[in-house]
Enzyme design. Sequence first.
Site, PDB file in Angstrom:
ATOM      1  CD  GLU A  61      64.209  11.746  22.198  1.00 51.89           C
ATOM      2  OE1 GLU A  61      63.855  12.681  22.948  1.00 51.89           O
ATOM      3  OE2 GLU A  61      64.040  10.548  22.485  1.00 51.89           O
ATOM      4  CG  HIS A 130      56.806   3.858  19.595  1.00 48.44           C
ATOM      5  ND1 HIS A 130      55.890   4.489  20.389  1.00 48.44           N
ATOM      6  CD2 HIS A 130      57.950   3.782  20.315  1.00 48.44           C
ATOM      7  CE1 HIS A 130      56.459   4.777  21.563  1.00 48.44           C
ATOM      8  NE2 HIS A 130      57.696   4.366  21.545  1.00 48.44           N
TER       9      HIS A 130
END
Lengths: 329, 324
Positions: A61, A130
């Site tokens: 990321e 999440h």
Amino acid sequence: MSRELTYAEAIREAIDLAMARDERVFLFGEDVGVYGGAFGVTDGLYQKYGPERVRDTPISEAIIAGVATGAALTGMRPIAEIQFMDFITLSMEQLVLQAAKLRFMLGGKVEVPFVLRTPAGAGTGAAAQHSESLENWFVHVPGLKVVMPSTPADAKGLLLAAIEDPNPVIFVEHKLLYRTKGSVPEGYYTTPLSQSEVKRSGRDLTIVATSLMVVRALEAATKLAEEGIEVEVVDPRTLKPLDADPIVRSVSKTGRVLIVHEAVKTGGFGGELAAVIAESEAFDYLDAPIRRLAGLDIPVPYNRELERRMVPQVEDIVTAARRLVREAR
Amino acid sequence: MNDSLAGLSPARLHELLHQMLLIRAFEESAEQLYLQGLIHGTMHLSIGQEGSAVGACAALRPTDYILSTHRGHGHCIAKGARADQMMAEFFGKETGYCRGRGGSMHIADVTTGNLGANGIVAGGVPMAAGVGLSIQMQRQDRVVLVFFGDGATNEGAFHESLNLAAIWNLPVIYFCENNQYAMSMAIARASKVEKLSDRAAAYGIPGVTVDGNDLLAVYAATQAAVTRARGGEGPTLIEARTYRWKGHSKSDKQRYRTKEEVKEWQERDPIARLVQRMMAAGILTEDAFTQLQAQVETEIAAAIEFARNSPDPDPATILEGVYA
């Protein structure tokens, strides 16, 4: 001409139109290619545009944000995807210390035009890592823009505007909105950034809500209307830079405001909205304190009922709105 | 053509020597001006590292890009920046490269392909992959060279960037200036790997270690990496071993190293070494060298004059440049 599309389809159509129109636009991120994105948003784009312009990245990321920044700085128009907003924590340095500041630090001599799309929100049973809604972290950073559409038509128009924008834009999608349907105009159009919209007019109470909470606020408004309470729902759509005028006007009219967002209350965007309202001429029109309804100050729980309770639901909005309308200053 | 001088022409070598002298003089002056209170904040001097900055940039074209570090004054000059606009930036003036908004740590000159120094260790390393991808996708005949220090090789972003550039064959030269210390942390204490270029093996790309105080060796290694990158063969990791004579920044008491160690490295002065090589090859005379030094002094004096006489930014423009 309009037709019904889901929020996910509207986003896909926007990416497709932007890529067809501008060679510099490309899409990249984790599993955005053959897989079609973790939520299927980019389905079919790999087949249409090929592996160079629809690019799978390793699970990295920091480099996704770095590639967006470096490529934008040198003539491209990247659309990056961070698979879950939670994972953006791994991209923070490049976004906050580089992308956001480069133009200013370099005396206004460069532009960093990219869009970073990311799905946020709870409600999928995916628990604490999440399900985050971290939009306000980015609202706090000069140089970034933060967009959070609530409808398919807005998602398409705002995404196209974000891609055209010469600044880094954090484009926050909501997982529970992906399958919602709405009328979406055909063809290429942009919905201007930094333009709040009144989604429903009413005289008794203003609800300022973001993302999924706009949908819930509108549902709550329908129920409240049956009791004779007329709610006005305002959707900022772009959190930063914020178009405060429609919010201030609405609150000045109704004299009451309930702010609703999914992110945890403490340090959330609601605090900023409350302050903007309190500092404006709307303060003089307030008949009751500014109220916030937001996520509980806990990590998102796994258990279905606990998860439901963590995030404002339609009945919570109805209850809070009803109470606020009865409240006097 | 003289092979012992890495194939560089005498005229080109004179230019490179001039750049090294200019960097040295610029930083010595900047330090003096800082001590006199004319420059505020802090700065990270690269005195002693001129060989790696100039040797690396000598292998690049004006159209190639660099990304630089907090110790980036040398990179900026070596890529072609003007001393006067740099000095004006140090003074925080409107005529500076960053209109006084960036200062020493964010010095950049996009017109010569310098996309900026960086206040974050390894901050430019992820961006380099993006610049490389941009070059590749636009089918441009360019490369990007990213400078970083030994400290940056222990940042996670370093790994992500090298891996990505490797799998996508990006035209990136990863140029590590190993000056032995990440602030006070010796590289020997921070890495179990003796040669930082060995880390290239982890990404399936070539890695090479060179004497960073030998401009010609740096140039040759960079040239090879640039050729690879231009040919579509992907990135290379170069480790240039060098040393900063001064402390990390202006607050450094240098408790982590000995005076003897500093002296030892000063004897390997990259400028003196190039001068010797050029004189031995008969392409530099004492007179020409003295003349070059005088020229640099004049340039720096003019740069300081320009900086002093330049206007400060208008406070009314404080909000400019946040958004395009």
